[in-house]
Design a protein around this motif. Sequence first.
Motif, short mmCIF file in Angstrom:
data_model
loop_
_atom_site.label_atom_id
_atom_site.label_comp_id
_atom_site.label_asym_id
_atom_site.label_seq_id
_atom_site.Cartn_x
_atom_site.Cartn_y
_atom_site.Cartn_z
N ALA A 23 22.67 5.54 -16.40
CA ALA A 23 21.64 5.44 -17.43
C ALA A 23 20.32 5.04 -16.76
O ALA A 23 20.29 4.10 -15.97
CB ALA A 23 22.03 4.41 -18.48
N VAL A 24 19.25 5.78 -17.04
CA VAL A 24 17.96 5.55 -16.39
C VAL A 24 16.88 5.37 -17.45
O VAL A 24 16.82 6.11 -18.42
CB VAL A 24 17.60 6.74 -15.47
CG1 VAL A 24 16.27 6.55 -14.83
CG2 VAL A 24 18.68 6.96 -14.44
N THR A 25 16.01 4.39 -17.22
CA THR A 25 14.86 4.16 -18.09
C THR A 25 13.62 4.11 -17.20
O THR A 25 13.58 3.39 -16.22
CB THR A 25 14.99 2.82 -18.84
OG1 THR A 25 16.20 2.83 -19.58
CG2 THR A 25 13.83 2.61 -19.79
N ALA A 26 12.61 4.90 -17.55
CA ALA A 26 11.36 4.90 -16.78
C ALA A 26 10.42 3.85 -17.35
O ALA A 26 10.37 3.63 -18.56
CB ALA A 26 10.71 6.27 -16.84
N SER A 27 9.69 3.21 -16.47
CA SER A 27 8.72 2.20 -16.88
C SER A 27 7.39 2.55 -16.23
O SER A 27 7.31 2.69 -15.01
CB SER A 27 9.20 0.82 -16.43
OG SER A 27 8.25 -0.15 -16.78
N VAL A 28 6.34 2.73 -17.05
CA VAL A 28 5.02 3.10 -16.55
C VAL A 28 4.03 2.02 -16.94
O VAL A 28 3.97 1.61 -18.10
CB VAL A 28 4.56 4.46 -17.14
CG1 VAL A 28 3.17 4.82 -16.66
CG2 VAL A 28 5.56 5.54 -16.78
N THR A 29 3.25 1.55 -15.97
CA THR A 29 2.22 0.56 -16.25
C THR A 29 0.86 1.22 -16.05
O THR A 29 0.57 1.74 -14.99
CB THR A 29 2.36 -0.65 -15.30
OG1 THR A 29 3.66 -1.21 -15.46
CG2 THR A 29 1.32 -1.70 -15.60
N ALA A 30 0.06 1.21 -17.10
CA ALA A 30 -1.29 1.79 -17.03
C ALA A 30 -2.30 0.66 -16.99
O ALA A 30 -2.21 -0.30 -17.77
CB ALA A 30 -1.54 2.68 -18.23
N THR A 31 -3.26 0.77 -16.09
CA THR A 31 -4.29 -0.25 -15.96
C THR A 31 -5.66 0.41 -16.06
O THR A 31 -5.91 1.42 -15.42
CB THR A 31 -4.16 -0.95 -14.59
OG1 THR A 31 -2.84 -1.43 -14.43
CG2 THR A 31 -5.11 -2.11 -14.49
N PRO A 33 -9.65 -0.07 -15.32
CA PRO A 33 -10.50 -0.95 -14.52
C PRO A 33 -11.31 -1.90 -15.41
O PRO A 33 -11.94 -1.47 -16.37
CB PRO A 33 -11.43 0.02 -13.78
CG PRO A 33 -10.73 1.33 -13.81
CD PRO A 33 -9.90 1.32 -15.05
N GLY A 34 -11.25 -3.18 -15.11
CA GLY A 34 -11.95 -4.19 -15.88
C GLY A 34 -11.33 -4.47 -17.23
O GLY A 34 -11.90 -5.18 -18.05
N GLY A 35 -10.13 -3.91 -17.48
CA GLY A 35 -9.51 -4.10 -18.79
C GLY A 35 -8.08 -4.55 -18.66
O GLY A 35 -7.62 -5.00 -17.61
N ALA A 36 -7.35 -4.41 -19.72
CA ALA A 36 -5.96 -4.86 -19.77
C ALA A 36 -5.02 -3.81 -19.22
O ALA A 36 -5.37 -2.65 -19.07
CB ALA A 36 -5.60 -5.19 -21.21
N ALA A 37 -3.82 -4.24 -18.91
CA ALA A 37 -2.76 -3.35 -18.44
C ALA A 37 -1.69 -3.28 -19.52
O ALA A 37 -1.46 -4.24 -20.25
CB ALA A 37 -2.17 -3.86 -17.15
N LYS A 38 -1.06 -2.16 -19.62
CA LYS A 38 0.00 -1.99 -20.62
C LYS A 38 1.18 -1.30 -19.94
O LYS A 38 1.01 -0.33 -19.20
CB LYS A 38 -0.48 -1.16 -21.79
CG LYS A 38 0.63 -0.87 -22.77
CD LYS A 38 0.14 -0.79 -24.16
CE LYS A 38 1.34 -0.45 -25.02
NZ LYS A 38 1.35 -0.98 -26.28
N THR A 39 2.38 -1.79 -20.21
CA THR A 39 3.61 -1.20 -19.68
C THR A 39 4.33 -0.51 -20.82
O THR A 39 4.52 -1.08 -21.89
CB THR A 39 4.51 -2.28 -19.06
OG1 THR A 39 3.78 -2.92 -18.01
CG2 THR A 39 5.77 -1.67 -18.49
N VAL A 40 4.73 0.74 -20.55
CA VAL A 40 5.44 1.53 -21.55
C VAL A 40 6.78 1.95 -20.96
O VAL A 40 6.84 2.43 -19.83
CB VAL A 40 4.62 2.79 -21.94
CG1 VAL A 40 5.36 3.62 -22.95
CG2 VAL A 40 3.25 2.40 -22.44
N ASN A 41 7.84 1.75 -21.73
CA ASN A 41 9.18 2.16 -21.28
C ASN A 41 9.60 3.42 -22.02
O ASN A 41 9.34 3.58 -23.21
CB ASN A 41 10.20 1.05 -21.56
CG ASN A 41 9.95 -0.16 -20.71
OD1 ASN A 41 9.52 -0.05 -19.57
ND2 ASN A 41 10.19 -1.33 -21.26
#
Length: 107
Positions: A23-31, A33-41
Motif C-alpha cells: 500500500a502506497v500513499t504519496a505526500s506532496v509539500t508545496a511551498t 516563497p515568503g508564504g506558508a507550506a501545505k502538505t497534501v496526501n
Amino acid sequence: MIPGGSATVTGRLTDLPDLGRRAVTASVTATVPGGAAKTVNSNTVRLSYFPWLIAILTVGGFLALGLLLFITRKRRRAWLRRRAEERTALRALRRELRAGQPAAGDR
C-alpha cells in the motif's frame, strides 16, 4: 495548486517486495516563497509486484531444456537400447562363468 496549469510529481519507491502487494500513499509539500507550506496526501493505492525477469528466465530455461530433450530423443533411445543390450550380454556372460566354475565345496 497552479491555476490554469499542471504539475508533474515523480518519485522513487524503495524497499519494495519481490513478490506481493504494498500500500502506497504519496505526500506532496508545496511551498510558496515568503508564504506558508501545505502538505497534501494522496489516496492510498495498492501496488502489486511480480518478478517478471525471473519468471521469464525460468520459463525460458524450461523451454530450452524441453527443446534439448526433444532434439536428442533419438540419440537417448539408441543409447538406452545399447545399454539394455550390454546388460543382457553381461548377464549371459555371468551365467556362463558361474556354470563353468566348480562348486565351492569341490575345490
